[in-house]
Design a protein around this motif. Structure first.
Motif, short mmCIF file in Angstrom:
data_model
loop_
_atom_site.label_atom_id
_atom_site.label_comp_id
_atom_site.label_asym_id
_atom_site.label_seq_id
_atom_site.Cartn_x
_atom_site.Cartn_y
_atom_site.Cartn_z
N ALA A 60 -22.01 29.00 22.88
CA ALA A 60 -20.72 28.95 22.18
C ALA A 60 -20.55 30.14 21.24
O ALA A 60 -21.51 30.60 20.62
CB ALA A 60 -20.61 27.65 21.39
N LEU A 63 -17.82 30.99 14.99
CA LEU A 63 -16.54 31.09 14.29
C LEU A 63 -16.65 32.02 13.09
O LEU A 63 -15.67 32.60 12.65
CB LEU A 63 -16.07 29.71 13.84
N LYS A 71 -17.77 27.30 18.00
CA LYS A 71 -16.66 26.60 18.64
C LYS A 71 -17.23 25.97 19.90
O LYS A 71 -17.39 26.62 20.93
CB LYS A 71 -15.54 27.58 18.98
N THR A 73 -16.29 22.99 21.80
CA THR A 73 -15.31 22.61 22.82
C THR A 73 -13.92 22.81 22.22
O THR A 73 -13.81 23.10 21.01
CB THR A 73 -15.48 21.13 23.23
N THR A 76 -13.85 20.43 19.20
CA THR A 76 -14.98 20.27 18.27
C THR A 76 -15.59 21.61 17.89
O THR A 76 -15.45 22.62 18.59
CB THR A 76 -16.10 19.40 18.87
N ILE A 77 -16.27 21.59 16.76
CA ILE A 77 -17.14 22.69 16.35
C ILE A 77 -18.54 22.11 16.17
O ILE A 77 -18.72 20.89 16.12
CB ILE A 77 -16.68 23.35 15.04
N TYR A 129 -12.70 19.73 15.29
CA TYR A 129 -12.11 21.03 14.97
C TYR A 129 -10.73 20.79 14.35
O TYR A 129 -9.87 20.17 14.97
CB TYR A 129 -11.98 21.89 16.22
N LYS A 131 -7.29 22.20 13.17
CA LYS A 131 -6.42 23.35 13.36
C LYS A 131 -5.66 23.66 12.08
O LYS A 131 -5.23 22.77 11.37
CB LYS A 131 -5.42 23.08 14.49
#
Length: 324
Positions: A60, A63, A71, A73, A76-77, A129, A131
């Motif tokens: 992954a 970030l 990150k 998926t 999710t993080i 995650y 936004k």
């Protein structure tokens, strides 16, 4: 004159805090507080095995270049737990987030999984995650009334955190089931920010009082009858859950305007006034890095309460803590 101005400032902030709490209590009774809708939905990692999550994390993208946050998926993080103790059987940040999710209405990323991350020899915390931009990104565009609104919201969050009190037998510091843990906090100073573990509240108090006496003897060289020597570490209130890194970088403004509090790596049970001092310390650190958040300093005594005397006591003590 300076002493009078300090008392006037303390009284003003105290009155504002009392008025805000009365209004908040009324509104809380009139409006149902609910956990944000996003946190109640299924996650896209629910059906993955621990091994599959580890493999995703290895590939992954990060970030943040300086932090182990990935990150994982679309929803999710994943972040590597920052516990400093070896052989711990759980991740303290995940423990804090689970407690907050269960006992408060503070919007925090929901913990979806905690898996052993052999690649980093630690635990991997899988989180929702969220936004949206950070508050740091949008703060310059906010009007004074929007900033005041943020302050009211953060004060409501702090009030809820202070309702999560430690039991008399709970040690200070990060939350875990394996006993006392190493503490990391800006309260301990920039040179040595990691101290402990402290087996009890009394041990934490003794640590700071010892540092104070060393500072008075060798740093300030106060005479034996100096009144400052009579002051002590303020342990008059129970330990409460404390974030310790509240700054605009660690607040995400959701798509609906919700303020999400993130990065609970330094959280744990500490005296209530630690939050105030930590917010000021982190503001100074942000300014040293070149970030400036206009009016943020004026909001801190409102958000956390005006803990001016405790902060002053700590400043006198700093010179001695490095020898403890």
């Amino acid at each position: 004159m300076q002493r009078r101005n300090e008392r006037t400032k303390w009284l003003l902030y105290t009155l504002l805090c009392v008025a805000a709490d009365v209004i908040d209590t009324f509104l809380s009774n009139a409006v149902s507080n609910r956990v944000p809708y996003e946190s109640l939905q299924p996650s896209d990692v629910d059906d993955l095995s621990d091994e599959e999550i580890q493999e995703l994390a290895k590939k992954a993208p990060r970030l943040h270049s300086k932090h182990a946050v990935f990150k994982l998926t679309p929803g999710t993080i994943a972040k590597v737990a920052q516990d400093m103790d070896e052989d711990m059987s759980d991740a303290s940040e995940a423990n804090a987030l689970n407690l907050i999710f269960a006992k408060t209405t503070i919007p925090v990323p929901r913990v979806r999984r905690v898996v052993e991350f052999k690649w980093e020899r630690d635990y991997l915390i899988v989180l929702d995650y969220i936004k949206g931009p950070t508050l740091a990104e949008v703060w310059p565009t906010y009007s004074i009334w929007q900033k005041i609104g943020v302050a009211f919201t953060l004060r409501r969050y702090i009030r809820q955190l202070r309702g999560l009190k430690a039991s008399p037998s709970t040690p200070p510091g990060p939350i875990g089931k394996d006993g006392p843990r190493m503490c990391e906090s800006p309260i301990f100073g920039r040179v040595r920010s990691r101290r402990g573990p402290f087996a009890s509240y009394a041990e934490l108090t003794s640590f700071f009082n010892k540092g104070a006496q060393l500072a008075y003897d060798f740093w300030h060289k106060f005479p034996k009858d100096h009144p400052r020597r009579e002051t002590r570490f303020d342990d008059s209130e129970a330990l409460v859950l404390t974030h310790q890194d509240i700054n605009p970088r660690n607040i995400i403004v959701g798509e609906d305007g919700t303020l999400w509090m993130i990065d609970w790596a330094w959280s744990g049970y500490y005296p209530p006034w630690f939050e105030y001092v930590a917010m000021n310390c982190q503001l100074e650190n942000e300014e040293d890095r070149g970030s400036y958040y206009k009016h943020w300093d004026l909001l801190i005594p409102f958000v956390c309460g005006p803990c001016f005397e405790q902060e002053k006591w700590l400043l006198y003590t700093m010179g001695g803590l490095q020898f403890c």
